[in-house]
Design an enzyme around this catalytic site. Structure first.
Site, PDB file in Angstrom:
ATOM      1  N   CYS A 134      -1.894   9.451   2.936  1.00  0.00           N
ATOM      2  CA  CYS A 134      -1.475   8.921   1.638  1.00  0.00           C
ATOM      3  C   CYS A 134      -2.500   9.169   0.549  1.00  0.00           C
ATOM      4  CB  CYS A 134      -1.155   7.431   1.742  1.00  0.00           C
ATOM      5  SG  CYS A 134      -2.541   6.411   2.299  1.00  0.00           S
ATOM      6  N   GLU A 145       0.869  -1.174   0.000  1.00  0.00           N
ATOM      7  CA  GLU A 145       0.000   0.000   0.000  1.00  0.00           C
ATOM      8  C   GLU A 145       0.907   1.225   0.000  1.00  0.00           C
ATOM      9  OE1 GLU A 145      -2.970  -0.269  -0.599  1.00  0.00           O
ATOM     10  OE2 GLU A 145      -3.417  -2.355  -0.088  1.00  0.00           O
TER      11      GLU A 145
END
Length: 471
Positions: A251, A217
């Protein structure tokens, strides 16, 4: 054992977890529910302790950034797993073709074993508990490498985990870069990493030595496209929390915006008005979270300095435009940006927001598609055709339409990147499957017609089968 801080202890704990898993390779539904319930209790019973620990790690972190970004999001994920686990554990029935009848087919979801989880610093609890939730739901043991940038959170988490779980089932690993490298080299049954693309490459390379499957990720520059027909104030209201939560250290925060060029000034003013309603000032505002450390603050300052030197317009959205000692920064708009600027080359991961004007939406799509595929993409438009056009002509790990970032905490939506922004998915049923091996099972009873196909070949039954099925 509370926290693992040496490579020797890391290796020993891994072997103990392997042995523990070998003694119980398919934990019962009741055992898994018990584990998830304990995780939930850790969060709910220790909210203030987590808020305090994370604030110490950041220099100051808004209590609500922690409640929203770490505690609420984690509790929601656990509640969803508890609700859905019985269904997830059921074998999936599969169709068996007529040629292979009589038979039955199914997929059994078997725990993989010992899972390694590498968590980052920006949401240290959510990004540890998220994968841990689905790893335990799937029946695995887990070892979690926490970031060296969150020492207070790490100590608290290690202590609380040790009170509720044996280290043979869940263990917290701490340490600097050398411990992270050692952790990546362990022969886990699955390795899960959240962090930067550059470090993700190193993690994948280390895992490849042991053929360990990985979920990465990562991040990247998540773009936003604003339709010329949407009310600009409405667009800002849908975007601004996703950008300001945790001071942009997220993010999936919007990284840059494409806006109709005749509305850039209006968009800038709308952001300023909305931001000042949320944060009238930054320096004395407990709702404003610090940039986590001096090196991250210096990195963001360098992006600003570089952009200004290359012609960008820098527009802080409050008068107190930043304080190095407190590391608090207001959201800052950048206009007149170009690709020579570092701010348009690197993931920002902070409270800077470049705005690019476009004449036609095709310009925005061409630009986005010329860059590495992002973790998220945001569309501000109520025009279905506009939405669909962008959806079908761009790639991103996930998309929000008239919202930003909150697809991540919707538990039935898979979360993951694509290309440079990652591989694999988790959350909800996708997370359960990520940490399970879907074992295909073909089952025959007392009757089997398979022998009809045995040699010698050339019999009429062979000719009939080929005629019927090779067409």
């Amino acid at each position: 054992m509370i926290e693992i801080t040496s490579q020797e202890a890391l290796a020993e704990t891994f072997l103990q977890q392997k042995a523990h898993f070998a003694s119980n390779t398919y934990p019962s539904y009741q055992d898994r529910i018990s584990d998830l319930t304990k995780l939930k209790a850790i969060l709910i019973d220790n909210q203030e302790a987590f808020i305090d620990a994370m604030s110490k790690d950041f220099g100051h972190r808004s209590a609500d950034d922690t409640r929203l970004g770490d505690i609420l999001s984690s509790v929601m994920g656990i509640n969803y797993a508890i609700k859905k686990l019985k269904g997830w554990m059921k074998p999936e029935k599969k169709h068996i073709g007529i040629l292979f009848q009589p038979a039955k087919g199914k997929v059994v979801f078997q725990p993989k074993g010992v899972v390694g989880i590498i968590a980052p610093w920006n949401y240290p609890v959510f990004l540890a508990f998220g994968p841990l939730t689905t790893a335990l739901a799937a029946g695995n043991t887990a070892m979690i490498k926490m970031s060296e940038f969150t020492p207070h959170t790490n100590v608290l988490l290690a202590d609380l985990i040790a009170k509720h779980f044996s280290h043979k089932q869940v263990a917290i690993v701490c340490g600097e870069a050398e411990m992270a490298a050692a952790f990546s080299s362990v022969a886990f049954d699955h390795l899960f990493f959240t962090g930067s693309t550059g470090v993700g490459k190193l993690v994948m390379k280390a895992a490849a030595e042991n053929l360990v499957p990985v979920t990465l990720e990562l991040g990247g520059k998540s773009p936003t496209i604003i339709d010329e027909n949407i009310d600009i104030k409405v667009a800002v209201s849908r975007l601004i929390l996703g950008k300001t939560l945790n001071s942009g250290q997220t993010c999936v925060a919007p990284d840059y915006i494409f806006c109709p060029e005749n509305k850039v000034a209006e968009l800038t003013q709308a952001f300023k008005d909305a931001y000042q309603n949320m944060y009238p000032n930054t320096q004395d505002n407990t709702d404003c979270t610090c940039i986590i450390n001096k090196s991250q603050k210096a990195r963001i300052d360098d992006l600003l300095t570089d952009a200004k030197a290359k012609g960008a317009n820098i527009i802080p959205l409050t008068a107190d435009s930043g304080d190095n000692s407190s590391r608090k920064m207001p959201l800052t708009i950048l206009t007149n940006v170009n690709d020579d600027m570092s701010v348009m080359q690197q993931e920002i991961f902070g409270p800077l927001l470049p705005i690019i004007g476009y004449k036609k939406v095709e310009e925005a799509i061409t630009y986005i598609n010329s860059k590495p595929r992002p973790l998220a993409l945001y569309i501000c438009s109520f025009n279905k055709a506009f939405q669909q056009y962008i959806l079908l002509n761009t790639h991103a790990g996930g998309v929000c339409i008239n919202d930003a970032a909150f697809h991540v905490i919707n538990d039935d939506l898979p979360f993951g990147g694509i290309g440079a922004s990652g591989m694999g998915q988790y959350h909800g049923s996708e997370g359960f499957k990520t940490f399970s091996h879907g074992k295909a099972v073909l089952s025959r009873g007392r009757i089997s017609l398979g022998a009809l196909l045995f040699p010698p070949f050339g019999k009429k039954i062979h000719q009939l089968v080929y005629k019927l099925f090779i067409r």
